[in-house]
Write a protein that holds these residues in place. Structure first.
Motif, PDB file in Angstrom:
ATOM      1  N   ASN A  37      -4.942   2.087  -8.918  1.00 16.31           N
ATOM      2  CA  ASN A  37      -4.693   3.513  -8.706  1.00 16.31           C
ATOM      3  C   ASN A  37      -5.808   4.286  -9.384  1.00 16.31           C
ATOM      4  N   LYS A  38      -6.218   5.404  -8.759  1.00 18.10           N
ATOM      5  CA  LYS A  38      -7.337   6.136  -9.361  1.00 18.10           C
ATOM      6  C   LYS A  38      -6.871   7.066 -10.485  1.00 18.10           C
ATOM      7  N   ASP A  39      -5.566   7.284 -10.568  1.00 20.68           N
ATOM      8  CA  ASP A  39      -5.026   8.184 -11.584  1.00 20.68           C
ATOM      9  C   ASP A  39      -4.498   7.375 -12.770  1.00 20.68           C
ATOM     10  N   GLY A  85       0.823  -1.207   0.000  1.00 17.09           N
ATOM     11  CA  GLY A  85       0.000   0.000   0.000  1.00 17.09           C
ATOM     12  C   GLY A  85       0.852   1.250   0.000  1.00 17.09           C
ATOM     13  N   GLY A  86       0.356   2.291  -0.656  1.00 20.02           N
ATOM     14  CA  GLY A  86       1.064   3.563  -0.717  1.00 20.02           C
ATOM     15  C   GLY A  86       0.271   4.660  -0.054  1.00 20.02           C
ATOM     16  N   ARG A  87       0.705   5.884  -0.317  1.00 19.14           N
ATOM     17  CA  ARG A  87       0.074   7.040   0.300  1.00 19.14           C
ATOM     18  C   ARG A  87      -1.405   7.144  -0.091  1.00 19.14           C
ATOM     19  N   GLN A 135      12.039   5.370  -7.760  1.00 26.40           N
ATOM     20  CA  GLN A 135      12.734   4.764  -6.615  1.00 26.40           C
ATOM     21  C   GLN A 135      11.922   3.622  -6.006  1.00 26.40           C
ATOM     22  N   HIS A 136      10.616   3.694  -6.136  1.00 22.94           N
ATOM     23  CA  HIS A 136       9.802   2.581  -5.641  1.00 22.94           C
ATOM     24  C   HIS A 136       9.958   1.380  -6.584  1.00 22.94           C
ATOM     25  N   LEU A 137       9.873   1.657  -7.883  1.00 22.61           N
ATOM     26  CA  LEU A 137       9.965   0.577  -8.869  1.00 22.61           C
ATOM     27  C   LEU A 137      11.310  -0.142  -8.793  1.00 22.61           C
ATOM     28  N   THR A 153       9.577  -0.970   0.703  1.00 24.12           N
ATOM     29  CA  THR A 153      10.251  -1.547  -0.463  1.00 24.12           C
ATOM     30  C   THR A 153      10.704  -0.417  -1.384  1.00 24.12           C
ATOM     31  N   GLY A 154      11.757  -0.684  -2.128  1.00 21.44           N
ATOM     32  CA  GLY A 154      12.243   0.307  -3.081  1.00 21.44           C
ATOM     33  C   GLY A 154      13.732   0.516  -2.945  1.00 21.44           C
ATOM     34  N   GLN A 155      14.183   1.496  -3.682  1.00 18.50           N
ATOM     35  CA  GLN A 155      15.602   1.852  -3.737  1.00 18.50           C
ATOM     36  C   GLN A 155      16.285   1.833  -2.375  1.00 18.50           C
ATOM     37  N   GLY A 185      -9.162   2.879 -10.361  1.00 17.00           N
ATOM     38  CA  GLY A 185     -10.284   3.006  -9.446  1.00 17.00           C
ATOM     39  C   GLY A 185      -9.819   3.341  -8.049  1.00 17.00           C
ATOM     40  N   ASP A 186     -10.790   3.531  -7.167  1.00 17.36           N
ATOM     41  CA  ASP A 186     -10.502   3.893  -5.774  1.00 17.36           C
ATOM     42  C   ASP A 186     -10.195   2.633  -4.966  1.00 17.36           C
ATOM     43  N   VAL A 187      -9.055   2.647  -4.288  1.00 15.72           N
ATOM     44  CA  VAL A 187      -8.660   1.467  -3.510  1.00 15.72           C
ATOM     45  C   VAL A 187      -9.721   1.060  -2.491  1.00 15.72           C
ATOM     46  N   GLU A 221      -2.876   8.179 -15.180  1.00 15.05           N
ATOM     47  CA  GLU A 221      -1.545   8.581 -15.647  1.00 15.05           C
ATOM     48  C   GLU A 221      -0.438   8.197 -14.679  1.00 15.05           C
ATOM     49  N   ALA A 222      -0.772   7.534 -13.588  1.00 16.96           N
ATOM     50  CA  ALA A 222       0.254   7.170 -12.602  1.00 16.96           C
ATOM     51  C   ALA A 222       1.304   6.275 -13.272  1.00 16.96           C
ATOM     52  N   PRO A 223       2.583   6.554 -13.036  1.00 20.03           N
ATOM     53  CA  PRO A 223       3.640   5.771 -13.691  1.00 20.03           C
ATOM     54  C   PRO A 223       3.629   4.279 -13.341  1.00 20.03           C
ATOM     55  N   SER A 265       2.117   5.419  -6.489  1.00 17.30           N
ATOM     56  CA  SER A 265       2.227   6.126  -7.769  1.00 17.30           C
ATOM     57  C   SER A 265       3.211   5.455  -8.724  1.00 17.30           C
ATOM     58  N   GLY A 266       4.193   4.741  -8.153  1.00 16.75           N
ATOM     59  CA  GLY A 266       5.168   4.073  -9.018  1.00 16.75           C
ATOM     60  C   GLY A 266       6.352   4.959  -9.357  1.00 16.75           C
ATOM     61  N   ALA A 267       6.805   5.742  -8.366  1.00 13.68           N
ATOM     62  CA  ALA A 267       8.017   6.556  -8.545  1.00 13.68           C
ATOM     63  C   ALA A 267       9.177   5.626  -8.874  1.00 13.68           C
TER      64      ALA A 267
HETATM   65  C1  LIG Z   1      16.880   9.143  -2.776  1.00 17.73           C
HETATM   66  C2  LIG Z   1      15.450   8.690  -2.761  1.00 17.73           C
HETATM   67  C3  LIG Z   1      15.174   7.374  -2.426  1.00 17.73           C
HETATM   68  C4  LIG Z   1      13.841   6.926  -2.394  1.00 17.73           C
HETATM   69  N1  LIG Z   1      13.605   5.615  -2.070  1.00 17.73           N
HETATM   70  C5  LIG Z   1      12.332   5.159  -2.099  1.00 17.73           C
HETATM   71  C6  LIG Z   1      12.038   3.794  -1.803  1.00 17.73           C
HETATM   72  O1  LIG Z   1      12.929   2.998  -1.475  1.00 17.73           O
HETATM   73  N2  LIG Z   1      10.767   3.365  -1.859  1.00 17.73           N
HETATM   74  C7  LIG Z   1       9.738   4.204  -2.171  1.00 17.73           C
HETATM   75  O2  LIG Z   1       8.589   3.737  -2.202  1.00 17.73           O
HETATM   76  N3  LIG Z   1       9.980   5.491  -2.429  1.00 17.73           N
HETATM   77  C8  LIG Z   1      11.241   5.989  -2.385  1.00 17.73           C
HETATM   78  N4  LIG Z   1      11.465   7.314  -2.630  1.00 17.73           N
HETATM   79  C9  LIG Z   1      10.284   8.210  -2.750  1.00 17.73           C
HETATM   80  C10 LIG Z   1       9.642   8.197  -4.101  1.00 17.73           C
HETATM   81  O3  LIG Z   1      10.259   9.174  -4.910  1.00 17.73           O
HETATM   82  C11 LIG Z   1       8.138   8.514  -4.012  1.00 17.73           C
HETATM   83  O4  LIG Z   1       7.996   9.755  -3.350  1.00 17.73           O
HETATM   84  C12 LIG Z   1       7.317   7.477  -3.260  1.00 17.73           C
HETATM   85  O5  LIG Z   1       7.576   6.176  -3.764  1.00 17.73           O
HETATM   86  C13 LIG Z   1       5.844   7.786  -3.412  1.00 17.73           C
HETATM   87  O6  LIG Z   1       5.083   6.944  -2.580  1.00 17.73           O
HETATM   88  P1  LIG Z   1       3.558   6.622  -2.902  1.00 17.73           P
HETATM   89  O7  LIG Z   1       3.458   6.019  -4.243  1.00 17.73           O
HETATM   90  O8  LIG Z   1       3.027   5.836  -1.768  1.00 17.73           O
HETATM   91  O9  LIG Z   1       2.880   8.039  -2.779  1.00 17.73           O
HETATM   92  P2  LIG Z   1       2.393   9.070  -3.904  1.00 17.73           P
HETATM   93  O10 LIG Z   1       3.460   9.340  -4.881  1.00 17.73           O
HETATM   94  O11 LIG Z   1       1.796  10.185  -3.159  1.00 17.73           O
HETATM   95  O12 LIG Z   1       1.298   8.269  -4.671  1.00 17.73           O
HETATM   96  C14 LIG Z   1       0.069   7.912  -4.127  1.00 17.73           C
HETATM   97  C15 LIG Z   1      -0.728   7.329  -5.273  1.00 17.73           C
HETATM   98  O13 LIG Z   1      -1.971   6.901  -4.788  1.00 17.73           O
HETATM   99  C16 LIG Z   1      -2.996   7.244  -5.718  1.00 17.73           C
HETATM  100  N5  LIG Z   1      -4.225   7.386  -4.945  1.00 17.73           N
HETATM  101  C17 LIG Z   1      -4.560   8.344  -4.047  1.00 17.73           C
HETATM  102  N6  LIG Z   1      -5.759   8.092  -3.513  1.00 17.73           N
HETATM  103  C18 LIG Z   1      -6.205   6.950  -4.075  1.00 17.73           C
HETATM  104  C19 LIG Z   1      -7.386   6.162  -3.926  1.00 17.73           C
HETATM  105  N7  LIG Z   1      -8.349   6.490  -3.042  1.00 17.73           N
HETATM  106  N8  LIG Z   1      -7.504   5.047  -4.675  1.00 17.73           N
HETATM  107  C20 LIG Z   1      -6.544   4.699  -5.564  1.00 17.73           C
HETATM  108  N9  LIG Z   1      -5.419   5.388  -5.740  1.00 17.73           N
HETATM  109  C21 LIG Z   1      -5.246   6.502  -4.987  1.00 17.73           C
HETATM  110  C22 LIG Z   1      -2.525   8.535  -6.338  1.00 17.73           C
HETATM  111  O14 LIG Z   1      -3.090   8.644  -7.640  1.00 17.73           O
HETATM  112  C23 LIG Z   1      -1.016   8.325  -6.379  1.00 17.73           C
HETATM  113  O15 LIG Z   1      -0.614   7.752  -7.608  1.00 17.73           O
HETATM  114  C24 LIG Z   1      12.774   7.800  -2.693  1.00 17.73           C
HETATM  115  C25 LIG Z   1      13.064   9.122  -3.035  1.00 17.73           C
HETATM  116  C26 LIG Z   1      14.370   9.563  -3.078  1.00 17.73           C
HETATM  117  C27 LIG Z   1      14.641  10.999  -3.474  1.00 17.73           C
END
Ligand SMILES: Cc1cc2nc3c(=O)[nH]c(=O)nc-3n(C[C@H](O)[C@H](O)[C@H](O)COP(=O)(O)OP(=O)(O)OC[C@H]3O[C@@H](n4cnc5c(N)ncnc54)[C@H](O)[C@@H]3O)c2cc1C
Lengths: 249, 324
Positions: B287-289, B208-210, B272-274, B250-252, B304-306, B291-293, B268-270
């Motif tokens: 993911n609801k977006d 799960g993500g943000r 560093q996560h991938l 998980t991630g980088q 869709g909404d999680v 365009e999310a990577p 979102s699939g940043a």
């Molecule tokens: C040096 C460095 C190292 C890093 N290492 C890591 C790492 O090891 N692992 C890692 O994960 N990140 C790492 N990051 C951070 C990374 O760049 C991203 O910021 C992070 O992965 C984003 O986390 P996220 O996808 O949970 O959150 P967000 O980027 O905020 O994405 C949340 C996603 O949820 C979707 N969403 C929101 N609400 C809903 C809903 N109700 N239903 C469905 N979808 C919804 C949004 O569309 C969005 O795509 C690193 C960054 C740096 C600079």
């Protein structure tokens, strides 16, 4: 007590990875260089420890093996708060080469705690810290997620598969750190950047050592097939695809 | 000449990772026309040791000593090097997990053995010795040549698989030479996570993500993981905020995993996560977006909404389970 952080100069984590020279070398064109993320956390923690030590930790130094191009990264470490920096003037060839250079440069410098990151985000070797410890015949603790100094003792937390351990170690030693030692890396302040210009950055010439490995060539992962979209109203279909097509259920 | 594999044990038991290491060692032993020796340090009973033979080891060397109940890098790497020298092992293989990363560099210096960490395939040739590993945190592969006579490899978990063979291994014990210098670190306390599938061992991971919006919404992730026998994971901001324990990150900069199925909900699939999950055999993104990577890395996508999709998915999995 004196602390040394081994710094790897790596491409920014968002860099698009490309190769040149018949795929024999990494394309450094347009690459932004940064302090390896773990090394940045190590430096942050070392500075916190120094500030909380009431003068007991006299010095936090940084060291890197690299050509002139690595200096901005060392200057950034100085701007974050390191007291001095050493650059060993050589292109890093492999982990053994880097560790041998660092071990030779510091063996008589009296560092009590040497910190390296669990890996360098470019070649992912996970080796330099442990090799330095072995070359200097001192203990090392790896996958460290917490470092505290209590009086004259260093207390560490290390992650293991499925848990964690608390360890004590004799000094000098090498800590190989991962996530957790510091929450967020420190960002240089304006004042820090100004001061960094005056801080000592010593350049030393490399010693004669061999490298035991070499990169032959590189390749990029095959392109992924397009993502198959599934109707959010039909999760039965998704489960069915995972079972019959992807065969993972 | 021989090949030496070191496998740790977890409370006296081996696991899939151990058998994968032995299988990989057997593959190299066959390529080089030599025998495979496996070393185990600590308390493991004979029946459990014998199992290592089922994956191709010819000889199992056990080292038991009350002082070796916890990993002490200096002592363990001394033992592995002593056995390698005694057995004339030219290739030593460990896992690329925490333990392997702790030991391989020390063994490499002791044996003057070129180290390639995180290898993910059989060597393409053994003379010269060339093997593939990942670089740039999963964004590229590299072929690395080892020039030294002795060689040391750490194998990326879940990159080779396990292969049973017909071998019947014999067990020998070994008395290492250790000095006080090998015991300059001391384990004071151990905490183990129990009753959970370990992220690095899991065949299926639900993450799960943000986009999950808060720790109170993790119920469906845990329920789905429970149904699938999966481990739970999360993105970095989720563990940074303390919504989930940091060992799930998980991630980088967190754990790098390669399960058969990775389900990413609200991530979102940043890049560093991938970096930490792109080796998964199959990725599902919710993911609801659109365009999310994450959809560029995923095999199956649900826009869709999680909060709505996850409960529906749980129902569909329950239905599937009852039918199969
Ligand atoms: C040096 C460095 C190292 C890093 N290492 C890591 C790492 O090891 N692992 C890692 O994960 N990140 C790492 N990051 C951070 C990374 O760049 C991203 O910021 C992070 O992965 C984003 O986390 P996220 O996808 O949970 O959150 P967000 O980027 O905020 O994405 C949340 C996603 O949820 C979707 N969403 C929101 N609400 C809903 C809903 N109700 N239903 C469905 N979808 C919804 C949004 O569309 C969005 O795509 C690193 C960054 C740096 C600079």
């Amino acid at each position: 007590m004196k602390i040394l952080i081994c710094i790897s100069n790596v491409p920014d984590t968002t860099t698009k990875i490309r190769f040149v020279n018949d795929n024999k070398a990494f394309d450094t064109n347009g690459v932004q260089w940064i302090i390896n993320p773990w090394d940045e956390l190590a430096l942050t923690r070392a500075l916190e420890l120094k500030e909380g030590s009431g003068g007991k930790i006299e010095k936090v130094s940084v060291i890197s093996v690299g050509s002139h191009g690595a200096e901005p990264t060392l200057r950034k470490a100085l701007a974050i708060g390191a007291d001095d920096a050493i650059r060993i003037n050589a292109e890093p060839k492999d982990a053994y080469f880097v560790a041998s250079q660092i071990a030779a440069a510091i063996k008589d410098e009296g560092y009590d705690m040497i910190i390296a990151g669990i890996e360098s985000s470019d070649y992912n070797g996970s080796a330099v810290g442990g090799m330095i410890a072995e070359l200097l015949s001192i203990p090392n603790v790896s996958s460290v997620s917490k470092i505290d100094v209590e009086g004259d003792n260093v207390v560490l937390k290390r992650e293991i598969d499925g848990g964690s351990e608390v360890l004590a170690t004799q000094l000098p030693f090498v800590a190989i750190i991962q996530k957790g030692v510091a929450l967020e890396p420190r960002i240089p302040s304006m004042r820090g950047i100004m001061m960094a210009r005056q801080k000592p950055l010593k350049v030393v010439e490399p010693v004669e050592t061999e490298s035991l490995t070499e990169f032959v060539d590189f390749s990029l992962p095959p392109a992924k097939a397009a993502c198959k979209m599934v109707d959010p109203e039909n999760m039965k279909e998704l489960v069915n695809l995972l079972h019959t097509e992807a065969k993972v259920l | 000449m021989s090949i030496l594999v070191y496998t740790e044990n977890w409370d006296g038991k081996f696991k899939k990772l151990s058998y994968e290491l032995v299988s990989y060692g057997k593959g190299i032993a066959d390529m080089m026309g030599t025998s495979l020796i496996v070393i185990s340090i600590g308390d493991v009973d004979q029946g459990e040791l014998k199992k290592l033979g089922d994956y191709g080891s010819d000889k199992i060397i056990e080292v038991k000593n009350g002082k070796l109940n916890h990993l002490i890098n200096s002592a363990y790497s001394s033992i592995i090097s002593q056995v390698a020298e005694k057995e004339g092992a030219t290739v030593v293989i460990l896992s690329n997990n925490f333990t392997g990363k702790a030991l391989a560099p020390r063994v490499s210096v002791k044996l003057k053995a070129g180290l390639v960490s995180g290898v993910n395939a059989m060597p393409s040739s053994t003379d010269p010795f060339i093997v593939q590993k990942k670089t740039f945190t999963g964004k590229a592969f590299a072929n690395v040549k080892i020039n030294s006579v002795n060689k040391i490899l750490t194998l990326a978990q879940n990159s080779y698989g396990i292969k049973e063979t017909e071998n019947k291994a014999r067990i020998e014990s070994f008395e290492p030479q250790l000095s006080d210098n090998d015991f300059r670190t001391e384990v004071k306390d151990v905490k183990k996570v129990t009753g959970k599938v370990l992220l690095t061992d899991a065949e299926i991971v639900v993450s799960g993500g943000r986009g999950m919006k808060g720790p109170e919404n993790w119920g469906p992730i845990e329920e789905l993981a429970g149904l699938l026998g999966a481990a739970t994971a999360c993105s970095r901001p989720v563990s940074d905020k303390g919504w989930r324990p940091h060992e799930e990150h998980t991630g980088q900069t967190g754990k790098i995993i390669a399960p058969n199925l990775y389900i990413a909900a609200g991530i979102s699939g940043a890049i560093q996560h991938l970096a930490g999950v792109s080796s998964s055999k199959c990725i599902v993104a919710i993911n609801k977006d659109h365009e999310a990577p994450i959809f560029e890395a995923a095999d199956y996508g649900v826009i869709g909404d999680v909060q709505k999709v996850l409960p529906d998915l749980i129902e569909a999995v329950k239905e599937f389970k009852s039918e199969n």
